[in-house]
Design a protein around this motif. Structure first.
Motif, PDB file in Angstrom:
ATOM      1  N   PRO A  15      19.177  17.265  24.607  1.00  0.00           N
ATOM      2  CA  PRO A  15      19.797  18.516  24.175  1.00  0.00           C
ATOM      3  C   PRO A  15      19.849  18.600  22.656  1.00  0.00           C
ATOM      4  O   PRO A  15      20.186  17.622  21.985  1.00  0.00           O
ATOM      5  CB  PRO A  15      21.213  18.428  24.778  1.00  0.00           C
ATOM      6  CG  PRO A  15      21.443  16.975  25.039  1.00  0.00           C
ATOM      7  CD  PRO A  15      20.104  16.398  25.353  1.00  0.00           C
ATOM      8  N   GLU A  17      21.331  19.876  19.161  1.00  0.00           N
ATOM      9  CA  GLU A  17      22.581  20.368  18.596  1.00  0.00           C
ATOM     10  C   GLU A  17      22.336  21.694  17.885  1.00  0.00           C
ATOM     11  O   GLU A  17      21.355  21.854  17.167  1.00  0.00           O
ATOM     12  CB  GLU A  17      23.147  19.344  17.622  1.00  0.00           C
ATOM     13  CG  GLU A  17      24.502  19.727  17.060  1.00  0.00           C
ATOM     14  CD  GLU A  17      25.057  18.670  16.129  1.00  0.00           C
ATOM     15  OE1 GLU A  17      26.084  18.935  15.484  1.00  0.00           O
ATOM     16  OE2 GLU A  17      24.449  17.583  16.043  1.00  0.00           O
ATOM     17  N   ASP A  18      23.244  22.660  18.097  1.00  0.00           N
ATOM     18  CA  ASP A  18      23.103  23.951  17.438  1.00  0.00           C
ATOM     19  C   ASP A  18      23.158  23.771  15.924  1.00  0.00           C
ATOM     20  O   ASP A  18      23.993  23.037  15.398  1.00  0.00           O
ATOM     21  CB  ASP A  18      24.222  24.891  17.880  1.00  0.00           C
ATOM     22  CG  ASP A  18      24.053  25.347  19.317  1.00  0.00           C
ATOM     23  OD1 ASP A  18      22.929  25.256  19.823  1.00  0.00           O
ATOM     24  OD2 ASP A  18      25.045  25.786  19.925  1.00  0.00           O
ATOM     25  N   GLN A 302      29.404  27.428  15.480  1.00  0.00           N
ATOM     26  CA  GLN A 302      28.810  26.214  16.033  1.00  0.00           C
ATOM     27  C   GLN A 302      29.821  25.422  16.856  1.00  0.00           C
ATOM     28  O   GLN A 302      29.508  24.951  17.957  1.00  0.00           O
ATOM     29  CB  GLN A 302      28.277  25.341  14.899  1.00  0.00           C
ATOM     30  CG  GLN A 302      27.643  24.023  15.363  1.00  0.00           C
ATOM     31  CD  GLN A 302      27.435  23.067  14.210  1.00  0.00           C
ATOM     32  OE1 GLN A 302      28.253  23.007  13.285  1.00  0.00           O
ATOM     33  NE2 GLN A 302      26.339  22.332  14.239  1.00  0.00           N
ATOM     34  N   ARG A 303      31.036  25.292  16.357  1.00  0.00           N
ATOM     35  CA  ARG A 303      32.015  24.430  17.027  1.00  0.00           C
ATOM     36  C   ARG A 303      32.784  25.118  18.156  1.00  0.00           C
ATOM     37  O   ARG A 303      33.231  24.457  19.095  1.00  0.00           O
ATOM     38  CB  ARG A 303      33.019  23.909  15.995  1.00  0.00           C
ATOM     39  CG  ARG A 303      32.405  22.980  14.966  1.00  0.00           C
ATOM     40  CD  ARG A 303      33.487  22.243  14.206  1.00  0.00           C
ATOM     41  NE  ARG A 303      32.967  21.616  13.006  1.00  0.00           N
ATOM     42  CZ  ARG A 303      33.736  21.054  12.080  1.00  0.00           C
ATOM     43  NH1 ARG A 303      35.059  21.060  12.242  1.00  0.00           N
ATOM     44  NH2 ARG A 303      33.207  20.498  11.020  1.00  0.00           N
ATOM     45  N   LYS A 305      31.735  28.076  19.885  1.00  0.00           N
ATOM     46  CA  LYS A 305      30.943  28.776  20.891  1.00  0.00           C
ATOM     47  C   LYS A 305      30.884  27.937  22.170  1.00  0.00           C
ATOM     48  O   LYS A 305      30.748  26.727  22.104  1.00  0.00           O
ATOM     49  CB  LYS A 305      29.527  29.037  20.365  1.00  0.00           C
ATOM     50  CG  LYS A 305      28.666  29.932  21.249  1.00  0.00           C
ATOM     51  CD  LYS A 305      27.322  30.166  20.592  1.00  0.00           C
ATOM     52  CE  LYS A 305      26.469  31.151  21.391  1.00  0.00           C
ATOM     53  NZ  LYS A 305      26.161  30.634  22.734  1.00  0.00           N
ATOM     54  N   SER A 306      30.979  28.589  23.324  1.00  0.00           N
ATOM     55  CA  SER A 306      30.892  27.859  24.588  1.00  0.00           C
ATOM     56  C   SER A 306      29.492  27.314  24.767  1.00  0.00           C
ATOM     57  O   SER A 306      28.514  27.879  24.264  1.00  0.00           O
ATOM     58  CB  SER A 306      31.275  28.770  25.758  1.00  0.00           C
ATOM     59  OG  SER A 306      30.367  29.846  25.859  1.00  0.00           O
ATOM     60  N   ARG A 307      29.390  26.238  25.490  1.00  0.00           N
ATOM     61  CA  ARG A 307      28.082  25.616  25.723  1.00  0.00           C
ATOM     62  C   ARG A 307      27.602  25.898  27.146  1.00  0.00           C
ATOM     63  O   ARG A 307      28.398  26.035  28.053  1.00  0.00           O
ATOM     64  CB  ARG A 307      28.181  24.100  25.517  1.00  0.00           C
ATOM     65  CG  ARG A 307      28.596  23.723  24.084  1.00  0.00           C
ATOM     66  CD  ARG A 307      27.509  24.122  23.087  1.00  0.00           C
ATOM     67  NE  ARG A 307      27.832  23.642  21.745  1.00  0.00           N
ATOM     68  CZ  ARG A 307      28.394  24.402  20.816  1.00  0.00           C
ATOM     69  NH1 ARG A 307      28.731  25.647  21.066  1.00  0.00           N
ATOM     70  NH2 ARG A 307      28.632  23.895  19.605  1.00  0.00           N
TER      71      ARG A 307
END
Length: 307
Positions: A15, A17-18, A302-303, A305-307
């Motif tokens: 995955p 990272e944004d 970034q921190r 926002k839902s994933r």
């Protein structure tokens, strides 16, 4: 060769990272924000239920329309110690293109546009007008740079001030409490990921208070951003718990912070006083808060926002 190929395949499948999508903070026009502050002051006192506040509300909606947004007027009746008052918030959503509108995460930026009813002429250059001025210019900048990873809600709140001379619950935060109720009714609780309040941000000697009710991670994002950008003198003010429009959001478990300078003049001498005037504010401070917010928002996205 086989181990190398395997490593490459694993890296490709891991995955990612944004990466924060930056905002160009240099486009924040402090002079235009200052003009918006002055426009409000020239309308005079703007307490809840007043014609001047309605004029302010209509003007805010017009400014949002000029950005290509669709303002929503959120009318409600507030039960105050002095009887029922008709109030209305105004907000507009700048919708992300990364999810269906009805499913997108929402980041709320808000400020109150009412001034307190006092027994003298109170025009609220800082307490009311500065937050609205900064928020309008933030909205212009953000909408001009294209959709973000989250939907932005630009929320202008009525009835933050208490109707009494002193702040006694629940005689305060009428607009934010109503908006939070509407969030719950619309089932947006999980979609609203964070809320940032702007209040008293025009002080000529701007230093944001370390507001202790605020979500600490959210507040630290903006303070850390300021330090890294050479604006450290404008943050890390004294730790003070301040009751403001972020509290209704916190009560329903939405992370929220209050960007506020609660030291307005020596010993807070200009707060809720006739001297809350443009001469005790500055366009430079509006430019500073605009820069801090714009530089910090990508990390908030970034921190939170839902994933």
């Amino acid at each position: 060769m086989r181990p190398l190929i395997l490593c490459l395949l694993l890296a490709a499948c891991a995955p990612q990272e944004d990466v924060p999508v930056p905002l160009d903070a240099s486009t924040f026009d402090a002079q235009r924000a200052w003009d918006d502050l002055m426009h409000q002051v020239e309308l005079g006192p703007r307490p809840a239920g007043s014609p001047a506040l309605e004029e302010t509300r209509v003007w805010i909606a017009s400014e949002l329309e000029q950005m290509g947004l669709t303002p929503v007027r959120e009318d409600f009746q507030a039960d105050t110690p002095f009887g029922a008052y008709r109030m209305a918030n105004v907000y507009a959503d700048f919708v992300t293109d990364q999810a269906p509108a009805e499913e997108a995460d929402i980041l709320v930026l808000c400020a109150h546009f009412d001034t307190k009813t006092l027994n003298f002429r109170f025009v609220g250059a800082n307490d009311g007008a500065s937050g609205v001025a900064a928020l309008l210019e933030l909205a212009r900048v953000i909408t001009s740079q294209g959709p973000r990873p989250m939907t932005y809600r630009f929320l202008f709140l009525d009835g933050e001030e208490s109707m009494r001379q002193t702040w006694v619950d629940p005689d305060n935060t009428y607009g934010s409490r109503h908006h939070v109720e509407q969030i719950a009714k619309r089932g947006e609780n999980l979609r609203v990921r964070a809320c940032v309040v702007l209040d008293l941000v025009g002080d000529i000697e701007l230093q944001l208070t370390n507001e202790t009710y605020s979500n600490s991670e959210l507040l630290e994002i903006f303070f850390d951003t300021a330090r890294k950008d050479g604006l450290g003198q404008h943050v890390d003010g004294p730790p003070i718990p301040i009751k403001d429009d972020h509290l209704p959001f916190l009560r329903i478990s939405i992370p929220a912070c209050d960007l506020i300078d609660f030291s307005y003049g020596e010993n807070n001498e200009h707060w809720h006083r006739p001297s809350d005037l443009p001469k005790n504010c500055s366009r430079e401070s509006l430019g500073v808060i605009g820069r801090i917010v714009l530089l910090g928002l990508p990390t908030v996205e970034q921190r939170f926002k839902s994933r």
